[in-house]
Design a protein around this motif. Structure first.
Motif, PDB file in Angstrom:
ATOM      1  N   GLN A  67       7.538  11.572  -6.995  1.00 54.11           N
ATOM      2  CA  GLN A  67       7.102  12.852  -7.736  1.00 54.11           C
ATOM      3  C   GLN A  67       8.041  13.059  -8.798  1.00 54.11           C
ATOM      4  N   LEU A  68       9.422  13.063  -8.339  1.00 53.90           N
ATOM      5  CA  LEU A  68      10.606  13.255  -9.475  1.00 53.90           C
ATOM      6  C   LEU A  68      10.483  12.268 -10.826  1.00 53.90           C
ATOM      7  N   GLN A  69      10.126  11.048 -10.260  1.00 56.69           N
ATOM      8  CA  GLN A  69       9.919  10.029 -11.341  1.00 56.69           C
ATOM      9  C   GLN A  69       9.039  10.264 -12.225  1.00 56.69           C
ATOM     10  N   SER A  70       7.951  11.034 -11.756  1.00 55.69           N
ATOM     11  CA  SER A  70       7.091  11.300 -12.773  1.00 55.69           C
ATOM     12  C   SER A  70       7.302  12.260 -13.921  1.00 55.69           C
ATOM     13  N   TYR A  71       8.459  12.918 -13.479  1.00 52.58           N
ATOM     14  CA  TYR A  71       9.136  13.918 -14.489  1.00 52.58           C
ATOM     15  C   TYR A  71      10.226  13.441 -15.231  1.00 52.58           C
ATOM     16  N   GLY A  72      10.505  12.173 -14.979  1.00 54.39           N
ATOM     17  CA  GLY A  72      11.566  11.514 -15.761  1.00 54.39           C
ATOM     18  C   GLY A  72      12.800  11.736 -15.013  1.00 54.39           C
ATOM     19  N   SER A  73      12.840  11.973 -13.652  1.00 53.95           N
ATOM     20  CA  SER A  73      14.094  12.417 -12.782  1.00 53.95           C
ATOM     21  C   SER A  73      14.038  11.553 -11.662  1.00 53.95           C
ATOM     22  N   ASP A  74      15.066  11.946 -10.734  1.00 53.62           N
ATOM     23  CA  ASP A  74      15.088  11.128  -9.240  1.00 53.62           C
ATOM     24  C   ASP A  74      16.019  11.922  -8.399  1.00 53.62           C
ATOM     25  N   ILE A  75      15.909  11.392  -7.282  1.00 46.78           N
ATOM     26  CA  ILE A  75      16.625  12.267  -6.210  1.00 46.78           C
ATOM     27  C   ILE A  75      17.934  11.402  -5.798  1.00 46.78           C
ATOM     28  N   TRP A  76      19.115  11.889  -5.718  1.00 49.18           N
ATOM     29  CA  TRP A  76      20.301  11.353  -5.061  1.00 49.18           C
ATOM     30  C   TRP A  76      20.424  11.214  -3.765  1.00 49.18           C
ATOM     31  N   VAL A  77      20.135  10.372  -3.049  1.00 49.70           N
ATOM     32  CA  VAL A  77      20.216  10.119  -1.606  1.00 49.70           C
ATOM     33  C   VAL A  77      21.468   9.403  -1.097  1.00 49.70           C
ATOM     34  N   GLU A  78      22.375  10.000  -0.191  1.00 53.02           N
ATOM     35  CA  GLU A  78      23.344   9.557   0.355  1.00 53.02           C
ATOM     36  C   GLU A  78      23.345   9.443   1.864  1.00 53.02           C
ATOM     37  N   LYS A  79      24.245   8.657   2.400  1.00 51.28           N
ATOM     38  CA  LYS A  79      24.645   8.575   3.979  1.00 51.28           C
ATOM     39  C   LYS A  79      25.969   9.057   4.027  1.00 51.28           C
ATOM     40  N   GLY A  80      26.494   9.849   4.782  1.00 54.20           N
ATOM     41  CA  GLY A  80      28.007   9.977   5.121  1.00 54.20           C
ATOM     42  C   GLY A  80      28.066  11.385   5.796  1.00 54.20           C
ATOM     43  N   LYS A  81      29.137  11.890   5.959  1.00 53.57           N
ATOM     44  CA  LYS A  81      29.695  13.021   6.528  1.00 53.57           C
ATOM     45  C   LYS A  81      29.448  13.911   5.235  1.00 53.57           C
ATOM     46  N   ILE A 186      17.110  11.389 -15.481  1.00 52.22           N
ATOM     47  CA  ILE A 186      18.015  10.293 -14.987  1.00 52.22           C
ATOM     48  C   ILE A 186      16.911   9.382 -14.060  1.00 52.22           C
ATOM     49  N   GLU A 187      17.464   7.912 -14.086  1.00 53.52           N
ATOM     50  CA  GLU A 187      16.461   7.078 -13.307  1.00 53.52           C
ATOM     51  C   GLU A 187      17.086   6.143 -12.472  1.00 53.52           C
ATOM     52  N   ASN A 188      16.246   5.596 -11.566  1.00 56.26           N
ATOM     53  CA  ASN A 188      16.916   4.311 -10.861  1.00 56.26           C
ATOM     54  C   ASN A 188      18.184   4.537  -9.720  1.00 56.26           C
ATOM     55  N   LEU A 189      18.108   6.006  -9.307  1.00 54.67           N
ATOM     56  CA  LEU A 189      19.201   6.281  -8.235  1.00 54.67           C
ATOM     57  C   LEU A 189      18.830   5.533  -7.040  1.00 54.67           C
ATOM     58  N   PRO A 190      19.984   5.137  -6.330  1.00 57.90           N
ATOM     59  CA  PRO A 190      19.858   4.261  -5.091  1.00 57.90           C
ATOM     60  C   PRO A 190      19.023   5.079  -4.048  1.00 57.90           C
ATOM     61  N   PHE A 191      18.053   4.368  -3.440  1.00 63.10           N
ATOM     62  CA  PHE A 191      17.387   5.009  -2.296  1.00 63.10           C
ATOM     63  C   PHE A 191      17.658   4.096  -0.963  1.00 63.10           C
ATOM     64  N   PRO A 192      18.413   4.213  -0.026  1.00 58.51           N
ATOM     65  CA  PRO A 192      18.744   3.334   0.924  1.00 58.51           C
ATOM     66  C   PRO A 192      17.361   3.245   1.654  1.00 58.51           C
ATOM     67  N   SER A 193      17.203   2.157   2.368  1.00 54.11           N
ATOM     68  CA  SER A 193      16.040   1.901   3.158  1.00 54.11           C
ATOM     69  C   SER A 193      16.339   2.173   4.609  1.00 54.11           C
ATOM     70  N   LEU A 194      15.259   2.418   5.285  1.00 52.47           N
ATOM     71  CA  LEU A 194      15.619   2.542   6.845  1.00 52.47           C
ATOM     72  C   LEU A 194      16.648   1.739   7.459  1.00 52.47           C
ATOM     73  N   ALA A 195      16.515   0.502   7.362  1.00 53.03           N
ATOM     74  CA  ALA A 195      17.195  -0.395   7.830  1.00 53.03           C
ATOM     75  C   ALA A 195      18.814  -0.266   7.457  1.00 53.03           C
TER      76      ALA A 195
END
Length: 439
Positions: A67-81, A186-195
């Motif tokens: 949905q965000l990519q359709s607006y030329g944006s993206d979501i920042w997704v991280e794993k950690g504390k 912003i484009e192509n932010l990393p998106f971790p897989s479930l694995a």
């Protein structure tokens, strides 16, 4: 990385772009907005490898990303504390403001306090907003400002508060769509897989987030019958993760069915109880019930977990939970009463099992429901009220439609004999409770 000043909207239990309070404020903050989600390592490490809720989260975030990519944006997704992730973000972005929706669970309160303190040392403004409830914390109180511990007066004041100034004021949606152009480009932010997160996809299916007006309208007539596919809304999962707006749902309930609205009020009541009485996460609301001498029979607990108690409605409910990640609410009461009264096993054992298995697990409601069934919670069923699972089955599944679905061997030699006799169990429970409360 971009250098302009940013606002970050950190989503947690508000996983949607529409009618979302923190996001609405962020998008009107004057800065480009970056959406952030953190897979909290401190939570993930406690989960089994195939936790269906992680699949749901991952699927939902993927949809938000698209949905965000359709607006030329993206979501920042991280794993950690969370604190470590925020230190990393602050080092990479020029963050001016952070927006979040408030969460009321003990761990969330501690986490948010820590992050707020850190961000303030960096000169970053931290703003939080009410979003997952209509009334929060101490908005519904007694005349002296103290919290309620009984549902009925709480619900009366809750309903009266809707008219101050008017229901439409409290149900008013937060306008986000008008400001979607303010998302950071912003484009192509990393998106971790479930694995990559360390999890295995689930085979379970998830209920839709669509509000069925027909289901809500008939809720008071259908809610107690577990065999009816549309007897309840199945929206608990979506309320838990905020993939549906409480304002939209409460408005439908208010206009359509008071019994359904009461269920939403119970949810907020239990959130308020946990917020004001955090000890209930581990111990009884009524502390004198901590003296009950529970049995510690692991074999009986295993039979309950597997749906092999010899009581049809109990076993059907537990098998539904194990197979689907869901259990009908009427049946939840029956199986919880059976564990705590018939088997005299600690309510905490059942609460933890539900926490592991339920797709719609929500801490405050789970604690509240289990302590209600065990008689030790606020406004709980009296300890001498012991559900008769046979009578419950005759009343709410008289034709065995629900039972046959989950206990196909119900009338064969393969089905186990009852692991405890009802009359004996009832009398034992009442005596054991009496003795514990007399201490």
């Amino acid at each position: 990385m971009p250098s302009p000043p940013l606002s970050i909207c950190w989503i947690r239990r508000d996983l949607r772009l529409e009618d979302q309070a923190a996001l609405a404020a962020a998008l009107q903050s004057g800065n480009p907005v970056l959406l952030l989600f953190i897979f909290d390592a401190q939570i993930l490490e406690k989960l089994p490898a195939q936790d269906a809720r992680l699949s749901f989260l991952h699927q939902t975030l993927s949809q938000i990303k698209t949905q965000l990519q359709s607006y030329g944006s993206d979501i920042w997704v991280e794993k950690g504390k969370p604190l470590e992730v925020w230190k990393k973000i602050v080092a990479q972005f020029k963050v001016e403001k952070v927006f979040v929706s408030r969460d009321y669970e003990p761990y969330a309160l501690e986490r948010d306090s820590q992050i707020k303190d850190f961000l303030q040392t960096q000169g970053i403004d931290f703003q939080d907003f009410k979003d997952q409830v209509i009334f929060e914390k101490s908005e519904i109180t007694k005349a002296d400002g103290s919290p309620y511990s009984v549902f009925t007066p709480y619900s009366k004041v809750w309903k009266a508060a809707l008219h101050n100034p008017a229901p439409d004021f409290h149900f008013q949606e937060k306008n986000t769509e008008k400001y979607f152009s303010n998302f950071l480009k912003i484009e192509n932010l990393p998106f971790p897989s479930l694995a990559e997160l360390g999890f295995i996809p689930t085979a379970l299916s998830f209920p839709t987030a669509e509000i069925s007006h027909q289901t809500v309208q008939k809720y008071d007539q259908t809610r107690d019958f577990p065999h009816l596919p549309q007897g309840t809304s199945r929206l608990g999962l979506h309320l838990r993760f905020g993939t549906i707006s409480i304002r939209r749902l409460a408005k439908v309930a208010f206009e359509t069915n008071e019994k359904f609205l009461n269920e939403l009020i119970w949810r907020e009541f239990y959130m308020m109880i946990l917020y004001h009485h955090p000890h209930t996460q581990y111990r009884a609301f009524k502390k004198e019930y901590d003296h009950i001498a529970w049995e510690k029979d692991e074999a009986n607990f295993q039979a309950w977990c597997e749906g092999k108690t010899g009581y049809l409605l109990v076993d059907a409910g537990m098998r539904e939970l194990n197979q689907t990640g869901y259990m009908h609410n009427r049946v939840r009461m029956v199986v919880a009463s059976f564990l705590t009264k018939h088997l005299l096993l600690p309510w905490q054992w059942g609460e933890r099992y539900f926490a592991e298995k339920l797709l719609d697990f929500e801490l405050a409601s789970n604690l509240g429901g289990w302590q209600w069934a065990a008689g030790c919670g606020c406004d709980a069923a009296p300890y001498f009220r012991v559900f008769n699972p046979l009578e419950q089955q005759k009343k709410f599944d008289p034709n065995l439609v629900y039972v046959r679905k989950f206990v196909p061997e119900w009338n064969t030699a393969a089905y186990p004999k009852p692991i405890v006799e009802h009359k004996f169990a009832r009398e034992r429970a009442i005596e054991r409770y009496k003795a514990g409360l007399a201490r």
